[in-house]
Design an enzyme around this catalytic site. Structure first.
Site, mmCIF file in Angstrom:
data_model
loop_
_atom_site.group_PDB
_atom_site.id
_atom_site.type_symbol
_atom_site.label_atom_id
_atom_site.label_comp_id
_atom_site.label_asym_id
_atom_site.label_seq_id
_atom_site.Cartn_x
_atom_site.Cartn_y
_atom_site.Cartn_z
ATOM 1 N N CYS A 92 0.801 -1.361 -0.029
ATOM 2 C CA CYS A 92 0.145 -0.043 -0.094
ATOM 3 C C CYS A 92 0.924 1.126 0.079
ATOM 4 O O CYS A 92 2.125 1.196 -0.512
ATOM 5 C CB CYS A 92 -0.961 0.027 1.109
ATOM 6 S SG CYS A 92 -0.197 0.194 2.808
ATOM 7 N N HIS A 107 14.623 -13.531 12.786
ATOM 8 C CA HIS A 107 14.194 -13.498 14.261
ATOM 9 C C HIS A 107 12.635 -13.539 14.419
ATOM 10 O O HIS A 107 12.087 -14.232 15.322
ATOM 11 C CB HIS A 107 14.519 -12.111 14.820
ATOM 12 C CG HIS A 107 15.940 -11.758 14.918
ATOM 13 N ND1 HIS A 107 16.469 -10.859 15.392
ATOM 14 C CD2 HIS A 107 16.714 -12.630 14.370
ATOM 15 C CE1 HIS A 107 17.868 -10.722 15.441
ATOM 16 N NE2 HIS A 107 18.176 -11.963 14.740
ATOM 17 N N ARG A 154 5.187 4.140 -1.720
ATOM 18 C CA ARG A 154 5.344 5.554 -1.747
ATOM 19 C C ARG A 154 6.618 5.584 -0.615
ATOM 20 O O ARG A 154 6.890 6.905 -0.353
ATOM 21 C CB ARG A 154 4.303 6.350 -1.310
ATOM 22 C CG ARG A 154 3.211 6.363 -2.244
ATOM 23 C CD ARG A 154 1.852 7.222 -2.165
ATOM 24 N NE ARG A 154 0.862 7.274 -2.954
ATOM 25 C CZ ARG A 154 -0.245 7.209 -2.825
ATOM 26 N NH1 ARG A 154 -0.742 7.719 -1.499
ATOM 27 N NH2 ARG A 154 -0.890 7.317 -4.048
#
Length: 172
Positions: free
Chosen positions: A66, A99, A110
């Site tokens: 996103c 981990h 973005r």
């Protein structure tokens, strides 16, 4: 469990998703586009498609994109067995695999450029989980999930929202 990588994005991550799909295919990874393009959309629906498949054990890993990676991570981590991590550099990509045994990589379309996005993907895909003392933390996460999450998995078959328009600069 199939070793295919599901990948999805909202409109903010559509361009980055196309770069990543090309990279995956060029490097011999099997991937399936689970949706998202430049049409304004709501990220939880796309996160659910990938996270539900991981949660059900249908696939081992997925990639969600996103604008920042944060929304996708929040949505994906609602699913039992999902360890979705927002990553903005290759060092974090390495650590989240070593981990945390991260099974969904969340990226911000973005946030970083094309070169770094692809480097993050490569690092995340090629780094193995260390196990050892880290397993105790993953065991505790699984215990938390058993106590707090239901067995049902939310994943609507289609995107039941009204189309909308927005100015991407409004959030800057």
């Amino acid at each position: 469990m199939r070793d295919v990588i599901y990948i999805a994005s909202d409109d903010s991550g559509a361009e980055a998703k196309s770069w990543i799909i090309a990279y995956l295919r060029d490097h011999g990874y099997e991937c399936q586009d689970q949706g998202g393009d430049e049409t304004p959309s709501r990220y939880p629906y796309y996160a659910a498609k990938v996270a539900a498949a991981v949660s059900r054990g249908e696939i081992r890993r997925g990639i969600l994109i996103c604008g920042s990676g944060i929304g996708m991570s929040i949505a994906a981590n609602k699913f039992r067995g999902v360890r979705a991590s927002v990553v903005t550099d290759d060092y974090s990509a390495r650590l989240t695999r070593r981990h945390n045994d991260s099974n969904i990589l969340c990226l911000g379309g973005r946030m970083v450029g094309r070169w770094m996005l692809l480097r993050i993907v490569e690092t995340w895909l090629t780094t193995e989980y260390d196990g050892g003392h880290h397993q105790g933390s993953l065991d505790l996460l699984a215990e938390m999930e058993r106590a707090m999450l239901s067995e049902s998995v939310w994943c609507p078959p289609e995107l039941p929202y009204e189309p909308f328009n927005w100015d991407p600069k409004q959030a800057l």
